[in-house]
Write a protein that holds these residues in place. Structure first.
Motif, short mmCIF file in Angstrom:
data_model
loop_
_atom_site.label_atom_id
_atom_site.label_comp_id
_atom_site.label_asym_id
_atom_site.label_seq_id
_atom_site.Cartn_x
_atom_site.Cartn_y
_atom_site.Cartn_z
N GLY A 521 35.29 26.50 30.81
CA GLY A 521 36.72 26.56 30.51
C GLY A 521 37.33 25.18 30.39
O GLY A 521 38.19 24.94 29.54
N GLY A 524 36.89 23.76 27.06
CA GLY A 524 37.58 24.47 25.99
C GLY A 524 36.74 25.52 25.30
O GLY A 524 37.08 25.95 24.20
N GLN A 528 41.68 30.55 26.58
CA GLN A 528 42.61 29.60 25.97
C GLN A 528 43.98 29.73 26.64
O GLN A 528 44.29 30.75 27.26
CB GLN A 528 42.73 29.88 24.47
N PRO A 529 44.82 28.68 26.57
CA PRO A 529 46.15 28.75 27.18
C PRO A 529 46.92 29.95 26.64
O PRO A 529 46.72 30.36 25.48
CB PRO A 529 46.80 27.43 26.74
N LEU A 536 40.25 26.00 32.99
CA LEU A 536 41.35 25.64 32.09
C LEU A 536 42.51 25.05 32.88
O LEU A 536 43.19 24.13 32.41
CB LEU A 536 41.80 26.88 31.31
N GLU A 540 44.05 21.42 32.11
CA GLU A 540 45.45 21.22 31.74
C GLU A 540 46.12 20.17 32.61
O GLU A 540 46.97 19.41 32.14
CB GLU A 540 46.22 22.54 31.85
#
Length: 588
Positions: A521, A524, A528-529, A536, A540
């Protein structure tokens, strides 16, 4: 010759050759297995403003040889490999093999340095056990604590980011970016070696009490042999069961160090394959995977030879005692404490909204209203950690359970599963994620599919190594001489001997599986956001680590808590019908 040392027969060789040929052909067919259109990706890479008209796409397909069907290009690719030609990059047009070989050399240097750090870390984890064991002061279990669990559960990319920011940028002690000499190797090697060494140390610490409980240690102590000599012999007794996993770590550190290579801007094999997968430059991805498979095969052969050299005569003559089942279960207070804390954090996070954006709360530090602070968009970090746990932990637990079952079954079938294990060991989870991305594209299921495809291999390797030693024990020889059948030996001797240590190993791997999911994650390749998935989430907030470190430290702390819970809970695992080995009496 003892069955544990039996050489592979013709069928075994044919099975290995068939699997290898199937995998190589599968790699060669990546352009046609992919559900994406490589021509579109290549056209965009060559001309950002180019119009993807049907004529332009067809011209690219004709240039790359994608319009002739799968078999003719596969034949050309295999023929080129025989002559040392892996093709040309679809994006840059340069030859693939020289760049991949250069990247492999960089990764091998980094792997060697990381293994050195891992060995030192493992020695530190086992130091107390090695000190107490020869002096007959163990209580029947390893002396390592849950500190190793925290190290094992630290995300490599987070350790790398912290070292680069603090040691490299703020203190300026070592360079943080690039690859220009030995100094640039230190920080990434430490980031990779600390978690790997913690896992190896825990596995070794789990076996040492059984070695110190064997009669030879009591005799050696009575004859005045120094504790240092006894500790060295105990290490030699236990290391063969870990040699296959050491080879696996070498492969993982070579091809799986993608995130660390990306953070430190290292031109290694992992970063090369990552860039190729994201750009759909499939010739580079094919060559990188093929080189990694060759390295993994060589590492597997060296691991088997090392195990034979260390305990070959004892395996042949059946003079070993079982190391499994020794020791007392670990205390259950710590798992309850860690489990309560983990469930409490997740529960509090689930009561909050992870998606609400509050610009006024942007990058606010932890407070009573925001216990874990806010991220760059003003979202509640505690809420995102709690909701992200639903996906990350549920997948990690499900994959760990499936890996344990598959690993045990295949570990008992070494002639059939040996080649499968070697092939799976050759593909670290991150590389498997790159292959899955190359075939199916990015998506929320990509990390789970990639990790599940290879997570069983270390457990099967561990099971086979333990079985090899267990079948050579005097207890097995005596039980077989009394007329016991294979089913009785399997149910009453072999399965109880391997189930407990392999189950503990699976629990030790649980944080690693969660980390692999998070790493994919982070790169990428997964969700996904605005998904709150942990990898992730770290990705971020990584850009704001200096100004708002809580956004990165909060999910990392929860991962470390998960590791401590897994290790301490694994210490209490035992086989219900297995009688535990009683610790030897102290020698005065």
């Amino acid at each position: 010759m003892h069955r544990a040392l039996r050489r592979p027969g013709p069928l075994d060789v044919l099975w290995r050759i068939g699997l290898t040929a199937l995998l190589v052909c599968g790699i060669g067919l990546l352009p046609w297995l992919s559900r994406t259109d490589p021509a579109l990706t290549v056209l965009k890479a060559r001309a950002v403003d180019g119009e993807p008209t049907p004529e332009a796409l067809q011209a690219v397909r004709d240039e790359l040889g994608l319009g002739d069907g799968p078999l003719p290009p596969l034949g050309r690719w295999l023929g080129g490999l025989l002559h040392g030609d892996a093709g040309r990059s679809w994006v840059s047009g340069t030859e693939v093999l020289p760049s991949v070989v250069d990247a492999l050399g960089v990764s091998l240097l980094l792997m060697a340095a990381a293994l050195a750090v891992a060995v030192v870390t493992a020695a530190g984890v086992c130091a107390r056990t090695l000190w107490l064991g020869p002096r007959r002061r163990l209580d029947g279990r390893g002396a390592g604590g849950s500190g190793a669990a925290v190290l094992a559960a630290l995300p490599e990319f987070l350790v790398a980011a912290t070292l680069a920011t603090v040691v490299g940028v703020r203190l300026g002690w070592l360079p943080a970016l690039g690859w220009y000499g030995p100094q640039w190797m230190v920080l990434p090697a430490v980031a990779l070696g600390l978690p790997a060494g913690a896992v190896l140390g825990r596995l070794l610490d789990d076996l040492l009490p059984g070695a110190f409980a064997e009669p030879w240690t009591l005799t050696a102590t009575a004859y005045g042999v120094s504790p240092g000599s006894i500790a060295r012999q105990a290490l030699r007794r236990c290391v063969p069961a870990l040699v296959p996993n050491l080879g696996l770590f070498a492969v993982g550190l070579t091809g799986g160090a993608v995130a660390v290579e990306k953070l430190f801007d290292i031109p290694g094999l992992g970063r090369t394959t990552l860039d190729a997968a994201l750009a759909q430059d499939l010739p580079v991805l094919q060559a990188g995977t093929l080189v990694l498979l060759a390295f993994a095969a060589a590492a597997g052969v060296l691991a088997r030879l090392a195990a034979r050299c260390l305990i070959g005569p004892a395996l042949r003559d059946g003079e070993l005692r079982s190391l499994s089942g020794s020791g007392k279960p670990r205390p259950r207070a710590l798992p309850l404490v860690y489990g309560t804390l983990l469930l409490g954090v997740i529960g509090l996070g689930l009561l909050r909204d992870p998606y609400t954006v509050d610009p006024a709360a942007r990058l606010q530090p932890p407070s009573a209203a925001l216990p874990f602070g806010a991220d760059a968009l003003g979202r509640d970090v505690l809420a995102r950690v709690g909701h992200g746990a639903l996906g990350t932990l549920s997948w990690a637990v499900a994959i760990s359970a499936a890996a344990l079952a598959v690993g045990l079954v295949l570990g008992f079938l070494p002639r059939v599963a040996g080649p499968l294990v070697e092939l799976a060991n050759a593909v670290p989870p991150v590389v498997a994620g790159l292959l899955v991305t190359g075939v199916a594209g990015r998506g929320p299921l990509t990390p789970a599919l990639a990790v599940a495809a290879v997570a069983w291999a270390p457990l099967a390797t561990h099971t086979a190594a333990l079985l090899q030693q267990e079948r050579a024990t005097t207890l097995m020889a005596a039980t077989r001489a009394l007329g016991a059948g294979e089913w009785y030996l399997l149910r009453r001797r072999l399965l109880p001997a391997v189930l407990r240590p392999v189950t503990r190993h699976a629990m030790l791997r649980l944080p690693g599986i969660a980390l692999a999911l998070a790493a994919l994650g982070f790169l990428g390749l997964g969700a996904q956001p605005p998904s709150p998935e942990w990898g992730l989430l770290i990705a971020e907030n990584h850009a704001y680590a200096e100004r708002a470190p809580w956004g990165v430290l909060a999910p990392a702390a929860v991962l470390a808590l998960l590791g401590a819970l897994a290790v301490t809970a694994a210490g209490g695992v035992r086989w219900p019908g297995r009688r535990m080995t009683r610790p030897q009496a102290k020698v005065r």
